[in-house]
Scaffold this active site. Structure first.
Site, PDB file in Angstrom:
ATOM      1  N   LYS A 117       0.817  -1.221   0.000  1.00 25.57           N
ATOM      2  CA  LYS A 117       0.000   0.000   0.000  1.00 25.57           C
ATOM      3  C   LYS A 117       0.844   1.262   0.000  1.00 25.57           C
ATOM      4  CE  LYS A 117      -4.451  -1.529   1.612  1.00 25.57           C
ATOM      5  NZ  LYS A 117      -5.497  -1.504   2.621  1.00 25.57           N
ATOM      6  N   LYS A 201      -4.960  -9.422  -7.548  1.00 22.16           N
ATOM      7  CA  LYS A 201      -6.129  -9.814  -6.763  1.00 22.16           C
ATOM      8  C   LYS A 201      -7.347  -8.954  -7.121  1.00 22.16           C
ATOM      9  CE  LYS A 201      -6.501  -8.260  -2.586  1.00 22.16           C
ATOM     10  NZ  LYS A 201      -6.388  -7.886  -1.170  1.00 22.16           N
ATOM     11  N   LYS A 204     -11.687  -4.256  -4.025  1.00 22.22           N
ATOM     12  CA  LYS A 204     -12.629  -3.140  -4.067  1.00 22.22           C
ATOM     13  C   LYS A 204     -11.916  -1.820  -4.324  1.00 22.22           C
ATOM     14  CE  LYS A 204     -13.245  -4.017   0.894  1.00 22.22           C
ATOM     15  NZ  LYS A 204     -13.803  -5.187   1.473  1.00 22.22           N
TER      16      LYS A 204
HETATM   17  P1  TYM Z   1     -11.038  -7.165   3.338  1.00 26.28           P
HETATM   18  O1  TYM Z   1     -12.152  -6.245   3.671  1.00 26.28           O
HETATM   19  O2  TYM Z   1      -9.978  -6.703   2.416  1.00 26.28           O
HETATM   20  O3  TYM Z   1     -11.612  -8.504   2.775  1.00 26.28           O
HETATM   21  C1  TYM Z   1     -12.616  -9.226   3.474  1.00 26.28           C
HETATM   22  C2  TYM Z   1     -12.398 -10.713   3.283  1.00 26.28           C
HETATM   23  O4  TYM Z   1     -12.442 -11.035   1.894  1.00 26.28           O
HETATM   24  C3  TYM Z   1     -11.261 -11.736   1.536  1.00 26.28           C
HETATM   25  N1  TYM Z   1     -10.892 -11.333   0.168  1.00 26.28           N
HETATM   26  C4  TYM Z   1     -10.713 -12.188  -0.834  1.00 26.28           C
HETATM   27  N2  TYM Z   1     -10.796 -13.521  -0.886  1.00 26.28           N
HETATM   28  C5  TYM Z   1     -10.548 -14.110  -2.086  1.00 26.28           C
HETATM   29  N3  TYM Z   1     -10.229 -13.410  -3.201  1.00 26.28           N
HETATM   30  C6  TYM Z   1     -10.119 -12.066  -3.189  1.00 26.28           C
HETATM   31  N4  TYM Z   1      -9.814 -11.375  -4.288  1.00 26.28           N
HETATM   32  C7  TYM Z   1     -10.372 -11.397  -1.956  1.00 26.28           C
HETATM   33  N5  TYM Z   1     -10.369 -10.090  -1.583  1.00 26.28           N
HETATM   34  C8  TYM Z   1     -10.679 -10.077  -0.275  1.00 26.28           C
HETATM   35  C9  TYM Z   1     -10.224 -11.294   2.536  1.00 26.28           C
HETATM   36  O5  TYM Z   1      -9.174 -12.239   2.632  1.00 26.28           O
HETATM   37  C10 TYM Z   1     -11.047 -11.196   3.801  1.00 26.28           C
HETATM   38  O6  TYM Z   1     -11.194 -12.472   4.393  1.00 26.28           O
HETATM   39  N6  TYM Z   1      -8.065  -6.987   7.320  1.00 26.28           N
HETATM   40  C11 TYM Z   1      -9.273  -7.576   6.805  1.00 26.28           C
HETATM   41  C12 TYM Z   1     -10.509  -7.311   7.624  1.00 26.28           C
HETATM   42  C13 TYM Z   1     -10.391  -7.680   9.075  1.00 26.28           C
HETATM   43  C14 TYM Z   1     -10.417  -8.983   9.610  1.00 26.28           C
HETATM   44  C15 TYM Z   1     -10.310  -8.812  11.012  1.00 26.28           C
HETATM   45  C16 TYM Z   1     -10.534 -10.253   9.044  1.00 26.28           C
HETATM   46  C17 TYM Z   1     -10.258  -6.817  10.116  1.00 26.28           C
HETATM   47  N7  TYM Z   1     -10.219  -7.494  11.269  1.00 26.28           N
HETATM   48  C18 TYM Z   1     -10.299  -9.906  11.880  1.00 26.28           C
HETATM   49  C19 TYM Z   1     -10.508 -11.343   9.926  1.00 26.28           C
HETATM   50  C20 TYM Z   1     -10.402 -11.171  11.313  1.00 26.28           C
HETATM   51  C21 TYM Z   1      -9.520  -7.009   5.412  1.00 26.28           C
HETATM   52  O7  TYM Z   1      -9.066  -5.959   5.069  1.00 26.28           O
HETATM   53  O8  TYM Z   1     -10.375  -7.723   4.681  1.00 26.28           O
END
Ligand code: TYM
Length: 342
Positions: A117, A201, A204
């Protein structure tokens, strides 16, 4: 004897944009499966993580509600799972501060997400919150003594850090207070790739909306994005192994498999020799059949934002009831005085 912790699942999604097909297949769809397996499940819209990069307040509110609507529309039952937004439960911020003091600068600077990032940008101008982001994530999980965390592959390193923080806390204070969490990275869609570039990947935050399918997209938009998805010129092979050096083809086949609930081998058996001219319409039909009912239900739920807020509030009350005593005990362990007041 090692302390044993009851099985409990926690996971979260950032309301920093709409929910994508990657979020759905890599996370949300699996959250529903875990709930339906009867494990205690706690799911969170992580609005405090979202503001580590600038968010317009009204848009953030909208996206938090829309994310919650997506959870419910996809099958999360707020009576069985706890569903809430992070900022309503103080334990997250409180424990994050303690973890900021446990985690080491070196650990945080090795996080690939932080490096990605800030790559090519002015890291000095990134928020301190973005750097500390994984400590808040560890707090999210540990505030509930969660033992399992279903996530996509991109979160693996953050979960390893969560384990390191929990272990260091336990060692520093001579306790066995935090569980060592287990990442659940399972299925055929743990890393859904961009529709425009099979090496990136699906995200969003990608500037191109054509790179992703959003849960808010209507049927025509979904079909159009799949039709225009980048592919190579060869037909689909007759073995899954032959997809190895064809990232775009592999991605579309994996998406098909995840949506259909099949293995990649099954999809290959059905479509061996097919041209994308016939595979893409089949994939579009499947995606529309699986996603449209969710979109329709999301749109219905979004007509009553007060009801969504009520559901999030109820979830926050339940989350508070679990996390409050856990964080109170952390304060005791770390030597913070908690006077009786009132
Ligand atoms: P975030 O919001 O980026 O994504 C949410 C979840 O979606 C999964 N994901 C994907 N899986 C497969 N292919 C993709 N292209 C893809 N893009 C996103 C992510 O792996 C995630 O599971 N840091 C985390 C949010 C978070 C969290 C937590 C997760 C905050 N606290 C505690 C688990 C436990 C995040 O930014 O996810």
């Amino acid at each position: 004897m090692a302390t044993t912790f009851a099985p409990r699942i926690f996971s979260g999604i950032q309301p920093s944009g709409g929910i994508t097909l990657g979020n759905y297949l890599g996370a949300l769809k699996r959250f529903v499966e875990k709930q339906d397996e009867g494990i205690e499940t706690i799911y969170c819209m992580v609005d405090m993580h979202a503001i580590t990069v600038w968010q317009d307040p009204e848009t953030l509110r909208h996206q938090t509600r829309e994310g919650a609507a997506a959870f419910i529309a996809a099958g999360i039952d707020p009576a069985r799972s706890i569903l809430f937004n992070q900022s309503q439960v103080a334990a997250h911020a409180q424990l994050a501060w303690i973890f900021n003091c446990v985690a080491r600068m070196g650990w945080m600077s090795r996080m690939t997400q932080w490096k990605d990032k800030t790559a090519g940008k002015n890291a000095e101008a990134a928020s301190l919150g973005l750097f500390a982001y994984p400590a808040l994530m560890a707090a999210d999980i540990m505030a509930y003594h969660a033992t399992m965390v279903p996530v996509g592959e991109d979160q693996k390193q953050h979960l390893e850090l969560t384990r390191d923080i929990a272990i260091k806390f336990n060692n520093d204070y001579g306790v066995e207070y935090f569980p060592v969490v287990e990442p659940l990275i399972e299925g055929v869609a743990t890393r859904v790739m961009s529709l425009r570039d099979g090496t990136k990947k699906m995200s969003k935050s990608d500037p191109s909306d054509q790179s992703r399918i959003n849960l808010t997209d209507d049927a025509d938009t979904i079909a159009g994005k799949i039709r225009k998805a980048k592919t190579d010129a060869a037909p689909l092979p007759d073995t899954a192994g032959a997809l190895r050096d064809r990232p775009e083809a592999r991605n579309l086949v994996s998406i098909y498999a995840a949506l259909a609930g099949h293995t990649v081998d099954q999809v290959i058996a059905d479509f061996a020799g097919a041209q994308f001219g016939s595979f893409k319409p089949a994939l579009a039909d499947l995606a529309v059949a699986k996603l449209s009912p969710i979109t329709t239900e999301m749109n219905r739920l979004m007509k009553d934002p007060a009801e969504i807020d009520r559901i999030l509030g109820h979830g926050a009350d339940r989350a508070e009831a679990i996390s409050r005593p856990i964080v109170d005990r952390v304060y005791d362990i770390t030597g913070m005085i908690r006077s009786r007041r009132g």
